[in-house]
Structure formats: structure tokens, C-alpha cells
Design a protein around this motif. Sequence first.
Motif, PDB file in Angstrom:
ATOM      1  N   TYR A  53     -10.437   9.674  -6.589  1.00 11.25           N
ATOM      2  CA  TYR A  53      -9.189   8.945  -6.365  1.00 11.25           C
ATOM      3  C   TYR A  53      -9.040   8.572  -4.894  1.00 11.25           C
ATOM      4  O   TYR A  53      -8.716   7.436  -4.545  1.00 11.25           O
ATOM      5  N   LEU A  57      -8.995   4.687  -2.796  1.00  7.36           N
ATOM      6  CA  LEU A  57      -7.726   4.210  -2.233  1.00  7.36           C
ATOM      7  C   LEU A  57      -7.953   3.017  -1.302  1.00  7.36           C
ATOM      8  O   LEU A  57      -8.904   2.991  -0.525  1.00  7.36           O
ATOM      9  N   ASP A  61      -2.831  -0.180  -2.318  1.00 13.02           N
ATOM     10  CA  ASP A  61      -2.186   0.903  -3.065  1.00 13.02           C
ATOM     11  C   ASP A  61      -0.875   1.344  -2.416  1.00 13.02           C
ATOM     12  O   ASP A  61      -0.087   2.056  -3.023  1.00 13.02           O
ATOM     13  N   TYR A 139      -3.941  14.919  -2.054  1.00 10.64           N
ATOM     14  CA  TYR A 139      -4.027  14.572  -3.475  1.00 10.64           C
ATOM     15  C   TYR A 139      -4.546  15.741  -4.304  1.00 10.64           C
ATOM     16  O   TYR A 139      -5.542  16.373  -3.952  1.00 10.64           O
ATOM     17  N   ASP A 167      -3.733  10.396  -9.667  1.00 10.63           N
ATOM     18  CA  ASP A 167      -3.653   9.808 -10.999  1.00 10.63           C
ATOM     19  C   ASP A 167      -3.028   8.426 -10.871  1.00 10.63           C
ATOM     20  O   ASP A 167      -1.910   8.293 -10.355  1.00 10.63           O
ATOM     21  N   ARG A 168      -3.755   7.407 -11.334  1.00  9.34           N
ATOM     22  CA  ARG A 168      -3.269   6.017 -11.249  1.00  9.34           C
ATOM     23  C   ARG A 168      -1.873   5.870 -11.853  1.00  9.34           C
ATOM     24  O   ARG A 168      -1.029   5.155 -11.347  1.00  9.34           O
ATOM     25  N   GLY A 169      -1.649   6.564 -12.969  1.00 10.73           N
ATOM     26  CA  GLY A 169      -0.376   6.452 -13.681  1.00 10.73           C
ATOM     27  C   GLY A 169       0.783   6.999 -12.864  1.00 10.73           C
ATOM     28  O   GLY A 169       1.946   6.753 -13.188  1.00 10.73           O
ATOM     29  N   ALA A 171       1.012   6.512  -9.488  1.00  8.13           N
ATOM     30  CA  ALA A 171       1.036   5.810  -8.200  1.00  8.13           C
ATOM     31  C   ALA A 171       2.469   5.448  -7.799  1.00  8.13           C
ATOM     32  O   ALA A 171       2.832   5.522  -6.617  1.00  8.13           O
ATOM     33  N   ASN A 174       4.229   8.573  -6.628  1.00  7.88           N
ATOM     34  CA  ASN A 174       3.622   8.925  -5.335  1.00  7.88           C
ATOM     35  C   ASN A 174       4.252   8.096  -4.213  1.00  7.88           C
ATOM     36  O   ASN A 174       4.552   8.624  -3.132  1.00  7.88           O
ATOM     37  N   SER A 238       9.031   3.892 -10.156  1.00  8.82           N
ATOM     38  CA  SER A 238       8.469   3.290  -8.935  1.00  8.82           C
ATOM     39  C   SER A 238       9.594   2.991  -7.953  1.00  8.82           C
ATOM     40  O   SER A 238      10.773   3.167  -8.266  1.00  8.82           O
TER      41      SER A 238
END
Length: 256
Positions: A53, A57, A61, A139, A167-169, A171, A174, A238
Motif C-alpha cells: 500500500y 501511494l 491519493d 499504515y 486499505d483502498r476502501g 482512503a 484516512n 470522506s
Amino acid sequence: MWKSIRILLLLAVLLAVALHTWLDRVATQSWQEPLWVGLFPLNADGSAQADEYVAALGVKDFAAIEDFFGREARRYGLKLEQPVHLELYPPGSRLPPALDPSAGPLGIAWWSLKLRYFAARATSVPGRAPPRIRLFLLYHDPATLERAPDSHGMQKGLVGVVHLFADRGMAGSNSIVIAHELLHTVGASDKYDPGNGSPLFPSGYGDRNQDPLYPQELAEIMAGRRALSSYQWDMPRSLAGVLIGPETALEIRWTH
Ligand SMILES: [Zn+2]
């Protein structure tokens, strides 16, 4: 005689530290030019998932975070189009010192000194101008950890340690955590109840005048949660569901 000189020297050092802290504050709250924030990604748990991951990056992102600050600054009538500029640095290999959750005030002070020393060494990258604010992005593989450790953003030292999920889901969430800790470094305070995490009314609500009050459509960034009722709250997906409230805007000197 020597004793007075020693005391004088000590006072001079203390004064220099106080002056430095004050100058940092003035520089980071003037909003005359974009605030340079360095992002230093790290694999927090040594997992293959975090490795992959972190390696993947890219600047894009983090674009949502820059957009968020730009959008909110416009709403407050700031002249600056891009208040925050994020610089992504290559992944590091050494982790910042960890804070013992049971540490008392002295333990916290010692940890913060160690962190500032660590940050000074870890963020000097040859050929690149040092950023004003340093954020270490740690991370974790979500499979090994149900809840990320507490993150810390500090105005003294202009440094933050931010725990995130590889984890992309995740983002979107985060980005919320990064924006929240970044705001701590420029003087914003938390706007949730530390006991249960509920957004404080009114400063932690997206819109205190919303009618009906619940569910709140948006979350305030320093609350990090959106109030669904007086006893329920959730984290937006988000930064699109988040804003900077008037109390936070005042603390970071977007308003006076
Ligand atoms: Zn916080």
C-alpha cells in the motif's frame, strides 16, 4: 557569580525555545502563502499489505485533503486559493517513538521531545526543502488491527503521528484523520467528548442551526463524527461529508 551566569544561560535557552514556538505559530497561522506539509509514509506493522500500500501511494491519493482546505478556506473568505500544499516523501524505514498510553504528563513531555528529535532527523531529505509541518503516516494492515492506535498532531514542534489503514476502501476516512491531525498542528482543538467520542454541541456539529437538528448532514472536522441523534454518531466516508466549523476556523486564525 557562576551561579547567576548559569541561571542567565538557562533563561536564555528557555526564552529562545519560547520565541521559536511563537515564531512557528505566527508562520503557520498567517495564511499568506500555502502551508507546506510533508507526508512521510511508513509501514507501521511490517506487514506485506502495508508494504504494498505504501509503495503504491502517490500525490493524487492526498488531493482530496488539499481540495478540502481550499474549499473551506473559500467559504471563510480567505484570499489564499490553496492554503495547504502537501508534499509526499519516499517511504521511511524507521518508526517514530511510540507513546505509552499510560504515560503521565512527564512521560508525554519526554515522548514529545524524543519525537521532535526523531522528526528533525527523519525529515531531512537531500535535495528537498524541509516542510513546515511534518506528518508521519503509519499504515497498518486492517486484518491485524480492529482499531488504529490514537493519532497525535502537535502545534509545539509542528509534527504529527497519524495511524491509518492500508486499505483502498478506507482512503476516505484516512483523509479525514490526516486533515484532523494537520489541523491540530496549526492550533485546532478536539470537539468531541473524550469519554465516548460524541461530537460536542455546538462546536462539534456540522450545522448547529439545522432543522431538524438530527441527523446532522455534515461532520465538523475536529469532532470527526456526524451526530445522527443525541446518542448516535458515525464517521463520514470522506472529506466530502466534513466541514471546518467556526470555532476551529477561529483557532487556526482563518477568522478573527
Ligand atoms: Zn484530535
